[in-house]
Scaffold this motif. Structure first.
Motif, PDB file in Angstrom:
ATOM      1  N   THR A  85     -51.184  32.850  35.290  1.00  0.00           N
ATOM      2  CA  THR A  85     -52.377  33.142  36.172  1.00  0.00           C
ATOM      3  C   THR A  85     -53.720  33.821  35.306  1.00  0.00           C
ATOM      4  O   THR A  85     -54.596  33.388  35.609  1.00  0.00           O
ATOM      5  N   THR A 158     -60.006  33.109  40.011  1.00  0.00           N
ATOM      6  CA  THR A 158     -60.215  34.462  40.807  1.00  0.00           C
ATOM      7  C   THR A 158     -61.023  35.153  39.569  1.00  0.00           C
ATOM      8  O   THR A 158     -60.046  36.039  39.515  1.00  0.00           O
ATOM      9  N   HIS A 165     -59.028  34.151  34.872  1.00  0.00           N
ATOM     10  CA  HIS A 165     -57.384  34.626  36.067  1.00  0.00           C
ATOM     11  C   HIS A 165     -58.397  33.298  37.057  1.00  0.00           C
ATOM     12  O   HIS A 165     -58.615  32.850  37.681  1.00  0.00           O
ATOM     13  N   SER A 167     -55.388  32.102  40.905  1.00  0.00           N
ATOM     14  CA  SER A 167     -54.541  31.911  40.918  1.00  0.00           C
ATOM     15  C   SER A 167     -53.720  30.889  42.302  1.00  0.00           C
ATOM     16  O   SER A 167     -55.252  29.959  41.978  1.00  0.00           O
ATOM     17  N   TYR A 168     -53.076  30.557  42.062  1.00  0.00           N
ATOM     18  CA  TYR A 168     -52.782  29.306  42.928  1.00  0.00           C
ATOM     19  C   TYR A 168     -52.031  29.276  44.670  1.00  0.00           C
ATOM     20  O   TYR A 168     -51.258  30.139  44.778  1.00  0.00           O
ATOM     21  N   THR A 178     -50.903  34.913  43.656  1.00  0.00           N
ATOM     22  CA  THR A 178     -52.457  36.160  43.439  1.00  0.00           C
ATOM     23  C   THR A 178     -52.506  36.394  42.146  1.00  0.00           C
ATOM     24  O   THR A 178     -53.235  36.951  41.304  1.00  0.00           O
ATOM     25  N   GLY A 179     -51.487  36.313  41.372  1.00  0.00           N
ATOM     26  CA  GLY A 179     -51.123  36.980  40.246  1.00  0.00           C
ATOM     27  C   GLY A 179     -51.724  38.775  40.109  1.00  0.00           C
ATOM     28  O   GLY A 179     -51.300  39.702  40.689  1.00  0.00           O
ATOM     29  N   HIS A 181     -55.061  39.604  40.636  1.00  0.00           N
ATOM     30  CA  HIS A 181     -56.237  39.402  41.385  1.00  0.00           C
ATOM     31  C   HIS A 181     -55.705  40.681  42.653  1.00  0.00           C
ATOM     32  O   HIS A 181     -56.602  41.304  42.403  1.00  0.00           O
ATOM     33  N   TYR A 215     -49.361  36.576  50.382  1.00  0.00           N
ATOM     34  CA  TYR A 215     -49.965  36.074  49.357  1.00  0.00           C
ATOM     35  C   TYR A 215     -48.732  37.263  48.348  1.00  0.00           C
ATOM     36  O   TYR A 215     -48.107  37.442  48.867  1.00  0.00           O
ATOM     37  N   PRO A 217     -48.298  38.366  44.559  1.00  0.00           N
ATOM     38  CA  PRO A 217     -48.749  38.846  43.517  1.00  0.00           C
ATOM     39  C   PRO A 217     -47.925  39.360  42.270  1.00  0.00           C
ATOM     40  O   PRO A 217     -46.924  38.689  42.128  1.00  0.00           O
TER      41      PRO A 217
END
Ligand SMILES: [Zn+2]
Length: 305
Positions: A85, A158, A165, A167-168, A178-179, A181, A215, A217
């Protein structure tokens, strides 16, 4: 002063099952590393994506036990890619050893970079937490579709927490990875010049409008109503902007004075993170012309406009 921001729906009761595989949805398994801390909550979540072939998202810290747990769950299946990410070390430090163990290529947005050029004598408070030398074998562009572990994904830029950064999106499922973010347990750290508040707010608006409902994260548990949660984060940041404008109008002239007015009861160990985030708000508001901010030898000097 504006009222205190409404409480955000943070889930701090997340049970990570550190070191054990946890199924998040069909074809996605979470493995939480044992790097719990002030900024990492219960630790970094790595994800193993796929079935007969897999990809690993965010290998996490360089920790032999975490790597052994990942490899045990991968159980000899071919690893098509290691994906990141972003290049903060709690996500990326485990890359090289996992690359050696699996032979997999490394895919992410591109080498770590600042969100804007540093000012003269400016210190990046996160400099030691960034993986500056790491280069991707494949660099994603925003909106790029790809397949990893047999699963179709979309790379979504993102920036905000940091410049590279991503997101996938797991396009067939409505889930977004969302890592940092958007995290399950707290709002993300935005520290200039590593990160940018303007980018972060734009990236929140961006994901709200995308067709992802849930999401997952990199820190904390899954978020079941993603866009509503992201809207709450956005409202929280906008209220914080308003608080900064009002505190400056009421006489705050330094970051320290702002901290005292906006976070009067904050424990000392969280003051540094709060000061970093306030600086990001100040820079954003000054660029908008909403407050004045002058860099001086003794720090930022704020003024109303
Ligand atoms: Zn990070």
């Amino acid at each position: 002063m504006a009222d205190a921001p409404p409480p955000l729906p943070f889930d701090t009761g997340f049970s990570a099952n550190t070191g054990s595989p946890v199924r998040v949805l069909e074809g996605v398994v979470r493995m939480t590393a044992a790097n719990a801390g002030l900024y990492t909550f219960m630790g970094t979540n790595s994800f193993i994506i796929g079935g007969e072939r897999v990809a690993v998202l965010d290998p996490g810290p360089d920790d032999a036990e975490h790597r052994a747990a990942l490899l045990a769950t991968i159980a000899g299946r071919p690893v098509e890619a290691i994906i990141l990410t972003h290049t903060h070390k709690d996500h990326s430090a485990g890359v090289n050893a996992l690359r050696k163990a699996t032979g997999a290529p490394l895919w992410f947005a591109g080498p770590h970079r600042l969100s804007r050029p540093a000012h003269l004598f400016e210190v990046n408070a996160l400099a030691r937490d960034c993986d500056w030398g790491l280069m991707p074998d494949r660099a994603f562009f925003d909106g790029e579709g790809f397949v990893a572990g047999g699963v179709p994904l979309t790379a979504i830029a993102t920036p905000g927490h940091c410049a590279n950064h991503m997101s996938y999106g797991l396009d067939e499922t409505g889930w977004l990875l969302t890592g940092d973010h958007i995290m399950g347990w707290n709002s993300t750290l935005v520290a200039v010049p590593d990160g940018s508040m303007a980018d972060y707010l734009a990236s929140l608006r961006k994901v709200i409008d995308l067709p992802y409902a849930r999401y997952a994260p990199a820190h904390g548990g899954p978020i079941t109503d993603g866009p509503t949660y992201a809207r709450a984060l956005l409202a929280h940041r906008e209220l914080r902007n308003q608080q900064v404008i009002e505190a400056v109008a009421a006489g705050a002239r330094t970051v320290d004075e702002l901290l005292t007015r906006i976070y009067p009861t904050l424990p000392g160990k969280l003051r540094l993170a709060a000061a970093l985030t306030l600086r990001a708000h100040i820079e954003y508001l000054a660029a908008q012309g909403a407050i004045g901010a002058r860099r001086t030898l003794v720090g930022l000097r704020l003024s109303p406009v």
